[in-house]
Motif scaffolding. Structure first.
Motif, PDB file in Angstrom:
ATOM      1  N   LYS A 117       0.831  -1.206   0.000  1.00 14.40           N
ATOM      2  CA  LYS A 117       0.000   0.000   0.000  1.00 14.40           C
ATOM      3  C   LYS A 117       0.867   1.258   0.000  1.00 14.40           C
ATOM      4  CE  LYS A 117      -3.631   0.527  -0.137  1.00 14.40           C
ATOM      5  NZ  LYS A 117      -4.456   0.921  -1.312  1.00 14.40           N
TER       6      LYS A 117
ATOM      7  N   GLU B 206       2.362   1.699  -3.553  1.00 12.18           N
ATOM      8  CA  GLU B 206       1.353   2.162  -4.495  1.00 12.18           C
ATOM      9  C   GLU B 206       1.054   3.648  -4.293  1.00 12.18           C
ATOM     10  OE1 GLU B 206      -2.007  -0.316  -3.847  1.00 12.18           O
ATOM     11  OE2 GLU B 206      -1.186  -2.041  -4.932  1.00 12.18           O
ATOM     12  N   THR B 207       1.019   4.061  -3.034  1.00 13.79           N
ATOM     13  CA  THR B 207       0.754   5.471  -2.727  1.00 13.79           C
ATOM     14  C   THR B 207       1.870   6.361  -3.265  1.00 13.79           C
ATOM     15  OG1 THR B 207      -0.397   4.784  -0.708  1.00 13.79           O
ATOM     16  CG2 THR B 207       0.266   7.101  -0.876  1.00 13.79           C
TER      17      THR B 207
ATOM     18  N   LYS C  57       1.742   6.643  -7.093  1.00 15.07           N
ATOM     19  CA  LYS C  57       0.724   7.580  -7.562  1.00 15.07           C
ATOM     20  C   LYS C  57       1.186   9.026  -7.369  1.00 15.07           C
ATOM     21  CE  LYS C  57      -3.113   4.387  -6.670  1.00 15.07           C
ATOM     22  NZ  LYS C  57      -4.276   4.089  -5.798  1.00 15.07           N
ATOM     23  N   CYS C  58       1.855   9.293  -6.260  1.00  7.78           N
ATOM     24  CA  CYS C  58       2.356  10.646  -6.019  1.00  7.78           C
ATOM     25  C   CYS C  58       3.374  11.050  -7.074  1.00  7.78           C
ATOM     26  CB  CYS C  58       3.003  10.745  -4.641  1.00  7.78           C
ATOM     27  SG  CYS C  58       1.859  10.615  -3.250  1.00  7.78           S
TER      28      CYS C  58
ATOM     29  N   ASP D 110      -6.276  12.028  -0.244  1.00 12.52           N
ATOM     30  CA  ASP D 110      -6.227  10.618  -0.632  1.00 12.52           C
ATOM     31  C   ASP D 110      -4.907   9.970  -0.206  1.00 12.52           C
ATOM     32  OD1 ASP D 110      -8.741  10.750  -1.913  1.00 12.52           O
ATOM     33  OD2 ASP D 110      -7.804  11.691  -3.645  1.00 12.52           O
ATOM     34  N   VAL D 111      -3.827  10.733  -0.290  1.00 11.33           N
ATOM     35  CA  VAL D 111      -2.533  10.221   0.174  1.00 11.33           C
ATOM     36  C   VAL D 111      -2.615   9.909   1.664  1.00 11.33           C
ATOM     37  CG1 VAL D 111      -0.089  10.768   0.482  1.00 11.33           C
ATOM     38  CG2 VAL D 111      -1.275  11.496  -1.599  1.00 11.33           C
TER      39      VAL D 111
ATOM     40  N   ASN E 202      -4.555   6.675   2.347  1.00 16.72           N
ATOM     41  CA  ASN E 202      -3.795   5.456   2.046  1.00 16.72           C
ATOM     42  C   ASN E 202      -2.685   5.203   3.056  1.00 16.72           C
ATOM     43  OD1 ASN E 202      -4.652   4.159  -0.691  1.00 16.72           O
ATOM     44  ND2 ASN E 202      -4.739   6.349  -1.063  1.00 16.72           N
ATOM     45  N   LEU E 203      -2.056   6.264   3.562  1.00 15.92           N
ATOM     46  CA  LEU E 203      -1.022   6.075   4.572  1.00 15.92           C
ATOM     47  C   LEU E 203      -1.635   5.598   5.883  1.00 15.92           C
ATOM     48  CD1 LEU E 203       1.241   9.205   3.914  1.00 15.92           C
ATOM     49  CD2 LEU E 203       1.742   6.811   3.361  1.00 15.92           C
TER      50      LEU E 203
ATOM     51  N   GLU F 136      -9.128  -0.257  -1.177  1.00 15.83           N
ATOM     52  CA  GLU F 136      -9.108   1.008  -1.909  1.00 15.83           C
ATOM     53  C   GLU F 136     -10.251   1.896  -1.443  1.00 15.83           C
ATOM     54  OE1 GLU F 136      -6.807   1.932  -3.803  1.00 15.83           O
ATOM     55  OE2 GLU F 136      -5.749   0.044  -4.003  1.00 15.83           O
TER      56      GLU F 136
END
Length: 843
Positions: free
Chosen positions: A746, A749-750, A753-754, A767-768, A771-772, A806
């Protein structure tokens, strides 16, 4: 008769062998795609272009629509009969087996059809890192309706994406694409720089072919070239046609050296040349010159090809070569360099752009040999600029160059007026500071700072002139009660007392603004004192921005500004003291205890909360613009707080998509899209934060020049492993065996995306954060049976329970952010730091 037949056969065999030898290079990557075609197409040069569906290593992100030219269309090549049309952004992705330089050739022809008007299409073309075409259209191209664009792209990953982006309410199209790997030595790392350039570095750049010229010979097609290039005749570029004379020999007489082969240029190029029009009687100062129109906003790579097949013996011809009237080669003897006649050689140069590129050759000033000069071939390639662009100055969707120039002309009078007014005010302020210093106010005062106009001028006079409610402090210096919204105003004497007169032993950091000292106020509050260095690149603007930004920001995960001092032309900022210093110190470089994975996640979550508040807490939001591990500070409980707002900018309004501004930030953390287009958004912070995430995971700097080339940039290196699903191979060795695999997945993936190339593909900070938080919960779940792993420094995050990995409801993120922000704002009101702000003496 039989002897004659044998002779003819031998000649044919020799020709066949030479033809085969001319094309000995076999590329590792060789993608030849005819877009929109239903079957493969074989060209007269021997190459076969496949359909898009026939290549398993090529992926198209959107099907688009295939169009075909009508039977009556006079299409010059089979590659232009079909096309693929797109009404939205799409990319072709090519699997790259060998990293390095690749040809990228794009074929365009606006096929006439009943569905789309391709001539009016406006679109841009980019790769992962470079802008190739910006707002391109056939509208104003006149009779030049077929177009082949050829580029050299350095591919440093396992895939190459070519992205087509239609303009608003328009479409994009492409007829054929080539992606072919180049020979290793075709493009040098450096070339001779022509004044005023001093460095001819080609590393990391892309290039576009602008001219490829066969001097003294006819046009050569792709079947004549080992790399399927085309060469045009030089006659139309000659300044004076009668100044040059065509000379030639048989291509079979050209003797290639061992250092390079037919890939550099074909024998037909070296077998023809232009020599001086009357080489025997011509004036020694006479030159042959060619002129080429180029874009003045770019630098150019120039390659000159030479082969002396004219001279009877070695060391017979000496001549000079010039680029833009600057000496490139002096007393150049081809045979002296090659060791013989009819042996090819080439020389490379880098020149800055102007409206016209002029190439010239002429006789040497020496009395040696014959009075003559030759040139066999010439290549001119545009080099990508600092924004990674080969077309335009403002990125794919930015202002077109001509429109940009027009707007600049309109702004010149305004800019001139503002500049003049600023200079006048600056002189007045500087004179004031000088006058103050001559009266003996302080021997310690730096001379370069100007007083910050927050209170109307110099602070010592301000205390009596502006603030009628001022009074003496315990230290005997004035404390102003004016403008309370900007925090506490400290006198210089108070700062000296707090830092023991700027004791060097109290320095806890040095940054772009200046040195940072640990200090203690009269009530015992520990503070960090940042004293501006007048020789720093950061100055008055950053100082004022820091004060104005932090005076209206209050959040648990933002470092609080207690006050400032602008007395005696000093610029000093006073912050809350963060006992554990910058995050970077706990990752590498210092012998500090290693952070556990849970601690690192909590720190990242804290920083993400601070950035999320910046982006959403104000009406327009605030963009930090310098997110990095040295600007994330830790308190005594390892609570993370974002610091250093000197480069921050107010975000775009609802009517805007970005803020246009000069590029500022730290190398290694800069958003590549912001760097190329000078268009700042909140997503620029998101990219920088993605670099921070990888720095936290791998415990190494964002940029480390000491590492091998492919590992220098952590973002590129980490993404290389992340995309292969092997991120665990490069993590901090102290974390090995301690991270839950799902938590790492996870987290990876985060970060990925960043670090997306385009800002639109990056998540928002909310959203970051989501996910964290989820990655932390995955880690905590795995630690429930291992109490030794539990951190005693856990920050107060909100426990979440998810049934799906997600986020599927954005309202969850909003509720989390709102509750977190409310609680954190309550925390700040009771801290010791903010007692300084409510202290009447500090107002």
């Amino acid at each position: 008769m039989a002897l004659r037949s044998v002779h003819i056969f031998a000649i044919l065999l020799l020709c066949f062998i030479q033809t085969q030898c001319e094309k000995t290079f076999i590329p590792t990557d060789n993608y030849l795609i005819r877009c929109g075609a239903a079957s493969p197409t074989e060209l007269t040069d021997g190459r076969t272009f496949q359909t898009e569906e026939n290549s398993a290593s090529v992926r198209r992100s959107s099907p688009g629509q295939a169009v075909t030219a009508s039977a009556s269309s006079n299409v010059g090549s089979a590659l232009y009969i079909t096309a693929r049309v797109f009404t939205s952004r799409v990319f072709y992705e090519f699997n790259i087996k060998k990293q390095g330089e690749h040809w990228v050739r794009l074929y365009f022809y606006p096929i006439s059809n009943n569905t789309h008007n391709l001539k009016s299409a406006v679109f841009s073309v980019t790769t992962d890192k470079f802008f190739l075409l910006s707002s391109f259209s056939f509208k104003n191209r006149g009779g030049n309706i077929y177009l082949l664009k050829e580029y050299i792209i350095n591919v440093d990953s396992n895939n190459l994406r070519i992205i087509f982006s239609p303009a608003n309410n328009s479409l994009a199209f492409i007829n054929a694409i080539e992606v072919v790997s180049l020979p290793d030595d075709l493009v040098p790392e450096k070339a001779q720089a022509i004044r005023p350039l001093e460095i001819g570095d080609l590393n990391g750049l892309s290039m576009e072919t602008v001219y490829r010229i066969n001097m003294g010979g006819p046009q050569l097609g792709s079947k004549d070239d080992a790399l399927f290039r085309t060469w045009e005749s030089d006659r139309k570029y000659l300044d004076v046609e009668s100044a040059a004379k065509n000379v030639s020999t048989e291509p079979r007489f050209i003797n290639y050296p061992q250092v390079f082969g037919y890939e550099i240029a074909p024998p037909k190029v070296y077998a023809t040349a232009e020599e001086m029009g009357d080489a025997v009687t011509v004036n020694p100062n006479f030159n042959i010159s060619w002129s080429f129109s180029v874009d003045p906003h770019f630098n150019y790579f120039v390659r000159m090809h030479f082969c002396d097949f004219l001279s009877k013996t070695q060391y017979q011809m000496y001549f000079n070569a010039y680029v833009n009237h600057q000496s490139a080669l002096m007393d150049f003897d081809i045979t002296g360099k090659t060791g013989g006649l009819s042996i090819p050689i080439y020389r490379d140069f880098v020149v800055n752009g102007s409206k016209e590129l002029r190439i010239a050759v002429g006789p040497s000033n020496t009395q040696l040999g014959t009075v003559n000069a030759i040139l066999n071939g010439l290549e001119v390639m545009k080099m990508s600029n600092a924004m990674g662009s080969l077309d335009g100055l403002n990125g794919v969707d930015g202002v077109a160059p001509l429109e940009s120039k027009r707007k600049m002309k309109e702004l010149f009078p305004i800019v001139g007026f503002v500049a003049g007014a600023s200079a006048f005010l600056g002189l007045l302020a500087a004179g004031y500071c000088f006058f103050s210093r001559t009266k003996g106010e302080s021997k310690h005062s730096p001379s370069a700072w100007l007083p910050l106009p927050l209170h109307g001028g110099n602070s010592e006079t301000m205390a009596s002139k502006v603030s009628t409610g001022s009074h003496k402090s315990g230290t005997g210096s004035y404390v102003s009660s004016a403008p309370s919204s900007l925090g506490r105003f400290f006198t210089f004497a108070e700062i000296q007392e707090a830092t023991n007169n700027f004791d060097e032993h109290l320095i806890i950091g040095v940054g772009g603004f200046g040195k940072v000292y640990k200090g203690e106020l009269e009530d015992g509050t520990k503070v960090a004192v940042k004293r501006g260095n007048p020789r720093s690149e950061q100055g008055l603007t950053e100082f004022q921005t820091e004060i104005e930004m932090l005076s209206k920001l209050r959040h648990r995960h933002l470092v609080s500004l207690i006050g400032y001092c602008e007395e005696r032309c000093e610029m000093i900022l006073v912050y809350e003291f963060m006992a554990n210093g910058p995050l970077r110190s706990h990752l590498y470089g210092l012998d500090l205890p290693h952070l556990s994975w849970k601690q690192r996640l909590e720190i990242c979550i804290g920083a993400a909360k601070g950035l999320h508040y910046l982006h959403t807490g104000a009406a327009q939001g605030i963009i930090h613009r310098d997110v990095k591990t040295t600007n994330i500070l830790l308190d005594e409980n390892l609570l993370a707080k974002v610091a250093d707002f000197g480069l921050s900018k107010t975000g775009p309004t609802l009517e805007q998509t970005h803020v246009s501004t000069a590029v500022k930030g730290s190398f290694g953390y800069l958003d590549p899209e912001y760097f190329r287009r000078q268009q700042l958004t909140e997503k620029s912070d998101v990219y920088s934060f993605g670099v921070v995430l990888m720095e936290v995971l791998c415990a190494r700097p964002a940029i480390n020049p000491a590492l091998p080339r492919e590992q220098v940039n952590i973002a590129e290196w980490a993404m290389h492993w992340q995309k292969r699903g092997m991120l665990d191979q490069i993590i901090d060795p102290h974390l090995v065996g301690t991270i839950n695999p799902e938590s790492l997945r996870k987290f990876g993936e985060t970060a990925e995306k960043c670090l997306a190339e385009q800002g639109i593909d990056r998540p928002a900070m909310g959203d970051v954060l989501w996910n964290l938080e989820y990655a932390l919960q995955l880690q905590e779940t795995s630690m429930q049976n291992d109490p030794d792993e539990n951190s005693t420094n856990r920050i107060g995050h909100i426990p979440l329970h998810f049934s799906h990995p997600e986020p599927c409801d954005n309202s969850i993120v909003d509720r989390v952010s709102e509750r977190g922000s409310d609680r954190e704002l309550e925390d700040t009101t009771t801290s010791a730091v903010f007692s300084q702000l409510v202290n009447p003496r500090g107002r």
